[in-house]
Design a protein around this motif. Structure first.
Motif, short mmCIF file in Angstrom:
data_model
loop_
_atom_site.label_atom_id
_atom_site.label_comp_id
_atom_site.label_asym_id
_atom_site.label_seq_id
_atom_site.Cartn_x
_atom_site.Cartn_y
_atom_site.Cartn_z
N TYR A 224 0.84 -1.21 0.00
CA TYR A 224 0.00 0.00 0.00
C TYR A 224 0.87 1.26 0.00
O TYR A 224 0.79 2.11 -0.90
CB TYR A 224 -0.91 -0.05 1.22
CG TYR A 224 -2.04 0.95 1.24
CD1 TYR A 224 -2.10 2.04 0.37
CD2 TYR A 224 -3.08 0.80 2.16
CE1 TYR A 224 -3.15 2.93 0.40
CE2 TYR A 224 -4.14 1.70 2.20
CZ TYR A 224 -4.16 2.76 1.32
OH TYR A 224 -5.21 3.65 1.36
N LEU A 225 1.73 1.38 1.01
CA LEU A 225 2.56 2.58 1.14
C LEU A 225 3.56 2.69 0.00
O LEU A 225 3.83 3.80 -0.49
CB LEU A 225 3.29 2.54 2.48
CG LEU A 225 2.40 2.56 3.73
CD1 LEU A 225 3.23 2.37 4.99
CD2 LEU A 225 1.61 3.86 3.82
N GLY A 226 4.11 1.56 -0.43
CA GLY A 226 5.06 1.57 -1.54
C GLY A 226 4.43 2.07 -2.82
O GLY A 226 5.06 2.82 -3.60
N THR A 227 3.19 1.67 -3.09
CA THR A 227 2.49 2.13 -4.30
C THR A 227 2.26 3.63 -4.26
O THR A 227 2.51 4.34 -5.25
CB THR A 227 1.14 1.40 -4.43
OG1 THR A 227 1.37 -0.01 -4.52
CG2 THR A 227 0.40 1.87 -5.67
N VAL A 228 1.80 4.14 -3.12
CA VAL A 228 1.59 5.59 -3.00
C VAL A 228 2.91 6.34 -3.17
O VAL A 228 2.98 7.38 -3.85
CB VAL A 228 0.95 5.92 -1.64
CG1 VAL A 228 0.88 7.44 -1.44
CG2 VAL A 228 -0.45 5.33 -1.56
N ALA A 229 3.99 5.82 -2.56
CA ALA A 229 5.29 6.49 -2.65
C ALA A 229 5.80 6.53 -4.09
O ALA A 229 6.27 7.57 -4.57
CB ALA A 229 6.30 5.78 -1.75
N VAL A 230 5.70 5.42 -4.80
CA VAL A 230 6.18 5.36 -6.18
C VAL A 230 5.38 6.31 -7.07
O VAL A 230 5.95 7.06 -7.88
CB VAL A 230 6.10 3.92 -6.72
CG1 VAL A 230 6.34 3.88 -8.22
CG2 VAL A 230 7.13 3.03 -6.01
N LEU A 231 4.07 6.30 -6.94
CA LEU A 231 3.23 7.18 -7.76
C LEU A 231 3.48 8.65 -7.44
O LEU A 231 3.48 9.50 -8.35
CB LEU A 231 1.76 6.84 -7.56
CG LEU A 231 1.31 5.48 -8.11
CD1 LEU A 231 -0.14 5.19 -7.72
CD2 LEU A 231 1.48 5.43 -9.62
N ALA A 232 3.70 8.97 -6.16
CA ALA A 232 3.99 10.35 -5.79
C ALA A 232 5.34 10.79 -6.34
O ALA A 232 5.50 11.96 -6.74
CB ALA A 232 3.98 10.49 -4.26
N LEU A 233 6.31 9.89 -6.39
CA LEU A 233 7.61 10.22 -6.97
C LEU A 233 7.52 10.41 -8.49
O LEU A 233 8.20 11.26 -9.06
CB LEU A 233 8.63 9.13 -6.64
CG LEU A 233 9.14 9.07 -5.20
CD1 LEU A 233 9.96 7.82 -4.97
CD2 LEU A 233 9.96 10.32 -4.87
N LEU A 234 6.70 9.61 -9.13
CA LEU A 234 6.55 9.70 -10.58
C LEU A 234 5.75 10.93 -11.01
O LEU A 234 5.98 11.48 -12.09
CB LEU A 234 5.88 8.44 -11.12
CG LEU A 234 6.69 7.15 -11.03
CD1 LEU A 234 5.85 5.96 -11.52
CD2 LEU A 234 7.97 7.25 -11.85
N PHE A 235 4.84 11.36 -10.15
CA PHE A 235 3.98 12.50 -10.49
C PHE A 235 3.99 13.51 -9.35
O PHE A 235 2.98 13.75 -8.70
CB PHE A 235 2.55 12.02 -10.75
CG PHE A 235 2.45 10.97 -11.81
CD1 PHE A 235 2.47 11.31 -13.16
CD2 PHE A 235 2.36 9.62 -11.46
CE1 PHE A 235 2.39 10.34 -14.14
CE2 PHE A 235 2.27 8.65 -12.44
CZ PHE A 235 2.29 9.00 -13.78
N PRO A 236 5.15 14.14 -9.12
CA PRO A 236 5.25 15.09 -8.01
C PRO A 236 4.62 16.44 -8.38
O PRO A 236 4.47 16.79 -9.54
CB PRO A 236 6.76 15.22 -7.81
CG PRO A 236 7.32 15.00 -9.17
CD PRO A 236 6.42 13.98 -9.83
N ARG A 237 4.27 17.16 -7.35
CA ARG A 237 3.81 18.54 -7.50
C ARG A 237 4.73 19.40 -6.63
O ARG A 237 4.64 19.36 -5.42
CB ARG A 237 2.36 18.69 -7.09
CG ARG A 237 1.39 17.98 -8.02
CD ARG A 237 -0.04 18.07 -7.52
NE ARG A 237 -0.98 17.46 -8.45
CZ ARG A 237 -2.28 17.32 -8.22
NH1 ARG A 237 -2.80 17.76 -7.08
NH2 ARG A 237 -3.08 16.76 -9.11
N GLY A 238 5.56 20.16 -7.26
CA GLY A 238 6.55 20.91 -6.52
C GLY A 238 7.94 20.62 -7.05
O GLY A 238 8.13 19.83 -7.98
#
Length: 332
Positions: A224-238
């Protein structure tokens, strides 16, 4: 010499044949112990009303479970402590300013509608506390009124005295901006939010206890957390992808949901592969709702959606029964 014959009578009872000291009561007791640090932290950040809301929720949950079982002339099972756990988790996903009667309504929905009407513990197909949270959004204002942490801003035990409110970090992130709070504030819990979700550190301490006790495994939380982390890294805002990913992991109810809700025995898959898919699905849905939904938090709905898929996921990765013919094998 005459041949002697011996006859033995062997009685085989129904499974299980192996006995262990682990019971529903001991598991729920360990979960209550694991949630204690987050509860104490909520009192520190939001005042004694956080404890009052939690105690009322626990008492109401036990009362509704006992009352329903008495009314339906079923065996009373409140001693297994599962109603207490549900009560704590319902309080944890509510703001500290939530009117007590609304919390009690949430307890009724979780215990009676979601749990008991489907047959009791082990029969519900969605997590009762998260279902209650979704139901309580019938009162959206009360469910989105956040208190800034600190005793000077603490909500009163009773009455409607003025309090200092503020937006949660996720509200800023939903707008595509980094939150005003630092990553350390998000990690330690010095931010606004629901009663039991703000302190990542205290939630991790409790989860570590459950790992040591072998009550839970890391499979679903890591997926769960790994998926959110990977997606946030791939599509960052900032400008800082790592800081953005860290904020996504620490803000909102992600840690509470991933560590204590998604890992619910009843509403999560049994097979290892199914658990991995379950965790990944929760992460993807959470990310999509946080990025594209009208509501800035997606944890509750992500887990509820994946709860409904558990029946299918349980068919994935399950070992073949001993002696079963392999697929494609010809009959002789």
């Amino acid at each position: 010499m005459a041949q002697m014959k011996y006859f033995y009578e062997l009685t085989i009872s129904s499974s299980p044949h192996a006995h262990a000291p682990v019971t529903t009561r001991t598991i729920m007791r360990d979960v209550l112990i694991a949630l204690t640090p987050a509860l104490l932290g909520s009192v520190y950040f939001f005042g004694l009303r956080a404890l009052l809301v939690t105690l009322v929720s626990m008492a109401a949950s036990v009362l509704f479970e006992w009352g329903y079982q008495k009314l339906m002339k079923k065996e009373t099972m409140v001693y297994d402590l599962s109603a207490l756990v549900t009560g704590v988790l319902i309080a944890f996903v509510c703001p500290v300013t939530m009117p007590l009667w609304m919390v009690v309504v949430g307890d009724f929905f979780a215990i009676v509608v979601v749990k008991q009407l489907f047959g009791g513990i082990g029969k519900n197909f969605v997590n009762p506390a998260l279902a209650a949270r979704a139901f309580l959004f019938s009162w959206p204002v009360e469910m989105t009124t956040w208190v800034k942490p600190g005793y000077e801003n603490a909500a009163p035990l009773v009455g409607g005295a003025d309090i200092v409110t503020g937006a949660t970090p996720l509200a800023s992130m939903h707008q595509g901006m980094m939150p005003d709070a630092s990553l350390s504030d998000l990690f330690f819990g010095n931010v606004g939010g629901c009663i039991g979700e703000t302190s990542v550190l205290l939630l991790l301490i409790g989860f570590l206890y459950l790992l040591i006790r072998r009550v839970l495994t890391v499979r679903i939380p890591l997926a769960y957390l790994g998926t959110v982390a990977v997606l946030a890294l791939l599509f960052p805002r900032g400008n800082d992808p790592l800081l953005w990913a860290g904020a996504q992991l620490c803000a909102g109810g992600l840690m509470l949901g991933a560590l204590y809700m998604a890992t619910d025995y009843v509403t999560s898959p049994v097979s290892k592969l199914g658990q991995m898919i379950f965790g990944i699905g929760c992460g993807v849905i959470t990310f999509v709702i946080r990025y594209f939904g009208g509501y800035n938090e997606g944890v509750s709905y992500a887990i509820l959606v994946m709860n409904a898929c558990v029946v299918l996921l349980d068919k994935i990765g399950m070992p073949k029964q001993f002696g079963a013919a392999r697929k494609g094998a010809q009959k002789k």
